[in-house]
Design an enzyme around this catalytic site. Structure first.
Site, short mmCIF file in Angstrom:
data_model
loop_
_atom_site.label_atom_id
_atom_site.label_comp_id
_atom_site.label_asym_id
_atom_site.label_seq_id
_atom_site.Cartn_x
_atom_site.Cartn_y
_atom_site.Cartn_z
N LYS A 1 0.84 -1.20 0.00
CA LYS A 1 0.00 0.00 0.00
C LYS A 1 0.88 1.26 0.00
CE LYS A 1 -3.73 -2.51 2.25
NZ LYS A 1 -4.42 -2.87 3.50
N GLN B 1 -4.23 -1.73 9.79
CA GLN B 1 -4.12 -3.06 9.17
C GLN B 1 -4.64 -4.14 10.13
OE1 GLN B 1 -3.03 -3.63 5.92
NE2 GLN B 1 -3.66 -5.74 6.29
N ASP C 1 -10.86 2.75 4.24
CA ASP C 1 -11.13 1.30 4.13
C ASP C 1 -12.64 1.03 4.10
OD1 ASP C 1 -9.04 -0.45 3.78
OD2 ASP C 1 -8.48 -0.52 5.91
#
Ligand code: NAP
Length: 293
Positions: A52, A96, A119
């Site tokens: 990412k 994460q 997200d």
């Protein structure tokens, strides 16, 4: 049969984002900035976060990686999230997953400001998506939506069967396919581990979206000829003929299903590469205040 190429599509999206970022910079605007929080030393998580951060560099974003020890307390992590929430230079924040067992994922997710939740995991964004309001849609479902669009897959009036009801893939996918818009307007059947006669249902699917997490679960006898098949699964299988010692396969038995399908995503190179492109797109949307205004 059309092979739906996620690798090519994701690189097209990244090019589009890079072009927009260059425009913003040339107009004197602020560089989009994504912050990622990584707790502990899980190998897969480090790989995902690394990819990412690298993708941010490719499109000209700024990125910040905050690494915390496995032993960090929940309160300390919540404070890190709050500090990023309050940092005006940061547009998008991802934490994460998975997190260590002593930390509540729900509490951490709920701490993220919806305006920075690129997200798309917070209740606010899930609710907005469900209401068909502007929202950050979770990266994997968003990536699938984009593939359907860019390959002009007709969805209106079609029967879409989704296998799997996880919060990050199957459930949002079923909502997106049923909503009034494009892609959408499908008649959706959401199936899961308690579903009876699964293959009778999948055989009626015009569009079959498979997010079950079982290698090559969907076989040719479960698929209607002419169906569009989207395979979300990713599994590493030992393969001594490969330099890496493994190869990737999906939830769909590709060799059996591909000859029947009108269009299909391969693994690797299908849904997987779209996930990061979708995250970058959400971050750009945040930097340009396109979702929450
Ligand atoms: P998950 O959370 O494990 O959910 C799997 C779903 O499949 C559950 O809803 C489960 O039902 C259902 N299921 C299990 N056995 C079944 C059966 N025999 N018949 C029907 N349904 C069954 O998985 P996930 O996070 O959604 O991920 C699914 C796959 O996609 C995994 O291989 C994952 O690695 C992959 N993935 C890929 C990407 C990408 O970027 N390409 C992103 C995310 C995930 P219950 O709810 O009843 O347990």
């Amino acid at each position: 049969m059309i092979l739906i190429d996620g690798k090519k599509t994701s690189s097209e999206i990244k090019n589009e984002i890079a072009t927009r970022v260059a425009e913003i910079k040339s107009e004197g605007g602020k560089t989009p900035h994504l912050a990622a929080v990584l707790v502990g030393n899980d190998g897969a998580s480090q790989t995902y976060v690394g990819a990412k951060v690298k993708a941010c560099e490719e499109v000209g974003f700024k990125s910040t990686l905050v690494r915390l020890e496995e032993t960090v307390s929940e309160a300390e992590l919540l404070q890190v999230v709050e500090d990023i929430n309050n940092n005006p230079d940061i547009d998008g924040l991802i934490v994460q997953l998975p997190l260590p067992k002593h930390i509540s994922v729900d509490k951490v997710t709920n701490k993220i400001r919806p305006e920075k939740d690129v997200d798309g995991f917070t209740p606010a964004n899930v609710g907005r998506m469900t209401l068909n309001w502007p929202a950050y849609v979770a990266a994997t479902p968003y990536g699938i939506v984009e593939l359907l669009k860019r390959y002009n897959i007709e969805t209106s009036g079609k029967h879409c069967v989704v296998i799997g009801r996880s919060h990050i893939v199957g459930s949002p996918m079923s909502i997106l396919m049923a909503r009034n818009g494009y892609p959408g307007n499908a008649t959706v059947t959401l199936t899961h581990s308690r579903t009876k006669n699964l293959s009778e249902i999948t055989k009626t699917a015009d569009i079959l979206i498979v997010a079950i997490g079982k290698p090559e679960f969907v076989t040719g006898d479960m698929v209607k000829p002419g169906a569009v098949v989207i395979d979300v699964g990713i599994h590493r299988i030992e393969d001594s003929s490969k330099k890496s010692g493994f190869r990737l396969i999906g939830d769909v038995k590709f060799d059996e299903v591909a000859p029947l399908a009108s269009a299909i995503t391969p693994v690797p190179g299908g849904v997987g590469p779209m996930t990061i492109a979708a995250l970058l797109y959400n971050t750009l949307q945040s930097a340009e205040k396109k979702v929450f205004g």
